[in-house]
Design an enzyme around this catalytic site. Structure first.
Site, short mmCIF file in Angstrom:
data_model
loop_
_atom_site.label_atom_id
_atom_site.label_comp_id
_atom_site.label_asym_id
_atom_site.label_seq_id
_atom_site.Cartn_x
_atom_site.Cartn_y
_atom_site.Cartn_z
N LEU A 138 0.87 -1.17 0.00
CA LEU A 138 0.00 0.00 0.00
C LEU A 138 0.91 1.22 0.00
O LEU A 138 1.99 1.20 0.59
CB LEU A 138 -0.89 0.05 1.26
CG LEU A 138 -2.00 -1.00 1.39
CD1 LEU A 138 -2.68 -0.86 2.75
CD2 LEU A 138 -3.03 -0.86 0.28
N ASP A 139 0.47 2.30 -0.65
CA ASP A 139 1.25 3.54 -0.59
C ASP A 139 1.38 3.97 0.87
O ASP A 139 0.52 3.67 1.70
CB ASP A 139 0.54 4.66 -1.35
CG ASP A 139 0.39 4.34 -2.83
OD1 ASP A 139 1.15 3.48 -3.32
OD2 ASP A 139 -0.48 4.96 -3.47
N LYS A 140 2.44 4.72 1.16
CA LYS A 140 2.69 5.16 2.52
C LYS A 140 1.47 5.85 3.13
O LYS A 140 1.09 5.58 4.26
CB LYS A 140 3.88 6.10 2.57
CG LYS A 140 4.17 6.63 3.98
CD LYS A 140 5.37 7.56 4.02
CE LYS A 140 5.60 8.08 5.44
NZ LYS A 140 6.78 8.96 5.53
#
Length: 319
Positions: A138-140
Site C-alpha cells: 500500500l502507498d505510505k
C-alpha cells in the site's frame, strides 16, 4: 534519487543498453543499472525503455534515475501493529496512513517491515532482504488491510492469487465531485510519467494493463464529494489514485495527483480547515479476501475507516 543524463559516444555504438551505461556511470554497479531499467526509470530518446538488452546508437540521449542503495541489515523496531488476524502462515495487518511498507531511500527504521521483524521470527524471504513477508503493498499515505506471508509456501500461494484475481482487495475513496457514470470499470493502461519519475500516469501505448472496478456509494454535499468503493483487478503503483484523477475526480488529501490544495481553496469556508487537516489521501483498504494457503478455505476481513478519515466524512455530512 540521483539522475544522470548521457549522450552515447561512438565507441559504445550498438552496445547493449546495460553494458553501455555501466561503462558511462561509474558511480553504480551493473546490477543496480539493470534494476533501474527494469523498473522503467530510464528514458532513451524520449521513450521509456525497460529492456536491458536493447542496443544503443551513437548520439542517443539517455536519462537514468538510480534508486539509493538501502542499508544492509534491516533492523527490527518495536513499533505497535494493528494485527487483525495471525496464524503460523500469515498475518493480516491494518496499516496506518503514516507508515511506509518497506525500507527505501530515506526511510530505513520505521517501516512496516521493521515492525514485522520485531513481531515475528518467521517471515518469507521471496521478496528479498528489504521486503520480508511483503506479498503486496500500500502507498505510505494509504491506510488499510494487507496480508503478510510468514513462510515461502504461503507467499507463493498468495502471490498466485493476486495474479489470478482470487485475492480480492476493496477500497473506500473520498473523491472530489461526482463520478459519471456512478458505477463502472476504468480500463486504462499505466506507466511512469516522463515529466516526473516519481509519478505514474495513464498511457495510450507501452504501459501495463490497469483495471479498476468502482461504485459510488454516497454523494455528499450536493455533489462536491463522493464516497466511492473501488475493487482492484490489477495492482499497479498508485492505480486507484491515477485512475480516479484521470477522470477529474482525484482523492481528497492526495497531494500528488489532482491539485488538492487548489480544490480546498475553492471549497466552502466552513470546510477548508477540516480538509487541510487531512494530510494523507482519503483512501482506505477496508476489505481483503483470499484462500488460505494451507486450509484452502476462503477467509475475509474488513476494517473500518481511520479516525481522521471518518471524522472528515462526519463533518461533510453535517453540512
Amino acid at each position: 534519487m540521483p539522475k544522470y543524463v548521457y549522450i552515447i559516444p561512438d565507441y559504445l555504438d550498438k552496445q547493449r543498453l546495460d553494458k553501455a551505461l555501466t561503462d558511462l556511470c561509474k558511480e553504480s554497479s551493473r546490477s543496480q543499472i539493470q534494476k533501474a531499467i527494469k523498473n522503467e526509470k530510464l528514458i532513451l530518446n524520449g521513450q521509456i525503455i525497460s529492456n536491458i538488452s536493447a542496443k544503443v546508437r551513437e548520439n542517443d540521449t539517455i536519462e537514468l534515475v538510480l534508486e539509493e542503495e538501502v542499508q544492509a541489515g534491516i533492523l527490527p523496531a518495536n513499533i505497535p501493529l494493528d494485527i487483525v488476524y495471525e496464524d503460523q502462515d500469515l498475518i493480516v495487518v491494518n496499516k496506518s496512513s503514516t507508515m511506509t511498507v518497506h525500507p527505501g531511500a530515506g526511510d530505513h527504521k520505521e517501516t512496516l517491515v521493521n515492525a514485522l521483524l520485531y513481531h515475528s521470527n518467521s517471515l518469507s524471504d521471496i521478496g528479498g532482504e528489504i521486503r520480508p513477508g511483503i506479498v503486496h503493498r500500500l502507498d505510505k499515505t494509504t491506510s488499510g488491510l494487507m496480508v503478510v506471508a510468514k513462510n515461502n509456501r504461503a507467499h507463493a500461494h498468495l502471490a498466485g492469487q493476486i495474479e489470478s484475481g482470487e485475492l480480492i482487495r476493496q477500497y473506500r475513496a473520498l473523491v472530489w465531485g461526482v463520478v459519471k457514470p456512478v458505477e463502472g470499470i476504468i480500463n486504462l493502461p499505466m506507466g511512469r510519467s516522463k515529466l516526473d519519475r516519481k509519478k505514474m500516469t495513464t498511457v495510450k501505448s507501452g504501459g501495463k494493463v490497469a483495471i479498476t472496478h468502482y461504485k459510488t456509494i454516497e454523494v455528499l454535499h450536493n455533489g462536491l464529494f463522493s464516497l466511492v468503493e473501488c475493487k482492484l483487478e490489477t495492482g499497479r503503483t498508485h492505480q486507484i489514485r491515477v485512475h480516479l484523477s484521470h477522470g477529474g475526480h482525484s482523492i481528497v488529501g492526495d497531494q500528488t495527483y489532482g491539485n488538492n490544495s487548489r480544490k480546498i481553496q475553492g471549497s466552502p469556508d466552513y470546510l477548508k480547515e477540516e480538509l487541510k487537516k487531512m494530510n494523507h489521501q482519503a483512501l482506505h483498504s477496508f476489505y481483503i479476501s483470499f484462500i488460505h494457503p494451507v486450509s484452502g478455505i476462503r477467509i475475509e476481513f474488513e476494517k473500518g475507516l481511520p479516525v481522521d478519515y471518518n471524522h472528515l466524512l462526519e463533518v461533510i455530512r453535517k453540512y
